[in-house]
Structures are given as structure tokens and as C-alpha cells.
Design a protein around this motif. Sequence first.
Motif: not given
Length: 354
Positions: A14-18, A25-30
Amino acid sequence: MKIQNAFRIGLVGTLGVGVGLLILSAIATLSTIIAYVGAALFLALGLDPAISWLERRGLPRWAAIVIVMTGVGLLVAALVLAVVPIIVDQVSQLVDEIPAIFERVSSFDWVESLEEQFPQLAISDLQQQVSAAITDFFTNPEKLSELAGGVLQVAIAVGAGVFAIVIVLILTLYFTASLNSMKRASYQLVPASKRARFADLTEQITQSVGRYVLGQVSLAAVNGILSFVFLSIIGAPFPAVLAFIAFLFSLVPLVGTLSGSILIVLVCLIPGLGSSLTALAAAIYYLVYMQVEAYVLSPRIMTRAVKVPGALVVVAALAGGSLLGILGALIAIPFAASMLLIIKQVVIPRQNEL
């Protein structure tokens, strides 16, 4: 197979997927910043051949950078001062001519003759509906307020574009000054046994990309200048605007010149602006020019750049344009050329050794 400590495995998974979702998400934001960095690096690689040429003549790198950046700045300033006022004036004339063009198109006799041949088209009804919609738009306060909001959004977009250009220029200056140190730092990340081969391949890629950028800009400049001269001679409408369109479209390889030529010919066909004779002359000129560009100009200017098959150019330009717009279409071609170079010099030799 017995699973030991299923809770720990599920938690780690779960942590790996997160973490993966967080990275995406960071790539999309940046994405905007990444696009700025990509454009600046692309321009820095394009300026590097001129800087290296001056360095080989005995100048220190900082002096070569100052000379090249000053020359580019003066060229851009001269282009802006010479072309932009003409383009603004001709665009203003075009906007003023739009109502008259619409009136001429509406009053042509071909509408009646077309209706006689194809009564099911109901062109007159369609014309009345369009006229009523335009009248309602300009007399409805709510529609006018929406138009004002659209104008404000356009102004914000223009301001954002100017800000993006300034940021890209600043990053280009930094990347140009530190390009060699950036490459040396990247070489240190490769194992020593493969470092020389990696450095050689990187130099080939950066030099090829730089030559490609200079060559494509040169071809676009030739197309823009010749278009302005020829369109002015044949009396085409707004030759400066059309020549600027030809220059911008020609920055995209292979498909850009063709797309810009079709657009210019269609503009020459607009009733009240051009004529069928003007459009025919423009079409013949661009057919001839594209042959000259393909068989004379491009082979001479792009001699030392990496060759990319035509089908791959189209696919790369379409894919890059879908991802990052015009910038993506420009970067996609040298990226595809770099991949081809890696395949030819790394993948294929390794497969031949197996």
C-alpha cells in the motif's frame, strides 16, 4: 506457498502504491515547470554549436556566451521592431474587414445558385440563423459580459505567455553557461568502465540536437523571408502576417511547411481579401518551394544533423504535439533522433554480440 506476515506485505504494498501515486501527482503538478526546463535545455543545446565554434577560435567560454546571447538578443529585437508593428497593423485591418467580408460572402450570387441545385441545404435559412445569432450576441448584455470575461482570460493568457518566455530565456542563459559542467556531472553517475562510451554518445546526441535546432530555425527563416517577398509581389492579403505564419509552421519539420502552406492558400481564397488567381499563384509557389526545401535546402542545412525517417517524424510530431502542444512537436523530433542514435550505437551492436 505460505505467506508470512500478510499484514506487513499489505502495508508495504500500500505504501509503495501511495508513493507511486504521489510521484505521478507531483509530475502532473510540475508539468509546466518541466516544460519550461525542457524548452530552455532545448534552446541551450541549439546555441551550443555557435558557442563551441567561437571557443575553437580561441575565445573563452564566457566571452563566447556573451557574444552569442547578445547576437540572439539583437536579432530578436530587430525582428520585433521590424515585423511586429506591421503584423499588428495588418491584423487590425483584418479585424476591421471581417464585417465587410461577411457581407460580401452573404450577398454572393453563388448562394442562390447553390440553393437551386441543392434545395435541401437551405442555405438562406442557415444564413438568417447565423445573422440572427450574431445580432443577438452583440445586443444581449449577458453575452457581452461573457465576451468581456473571455477578453480578460485572453489578456491573462498573454501575460502568462510573456512570463513563460522570460522564465525560459533566464533558464536558457543558465543552462548555456553551465552546460559543460552539467554534462561532466552526469558522467560521474555512470560506472567508470562505461563512462567514456557514455560521454561519447552524450556528446553526439547534444551536438546533433544543437545542429538540428539551428538547421530548423534557418529553414523556417528562409521560408518566412521568401514567403513575405513572394506574397507581397502577387498582392496577397496581409503578407507580413502570412509570412510570420509560414515561419512558425516551418519550425515543425516535414508537416509544418505543408500545413502552413495550406493555411496561407486558404486565406488567399477568402472573398474580399484575395482571389482565386492569387491563391493559385501561392499554391504553385509553395509546391515548388517544398520541392526546393526537400531536395536542396534541407540536405545542405541539415547535413550534420541526425537523419530521422519521414514516417517517424510525423508520428513523433503528432505525439509530441498531443502531449505538450507546439513545444512538444518541436522537441519530439530531436528526441526521436536521439533514440535512433542510441538504438544504432548501443542496442543493435549489443544484439549482434549475443
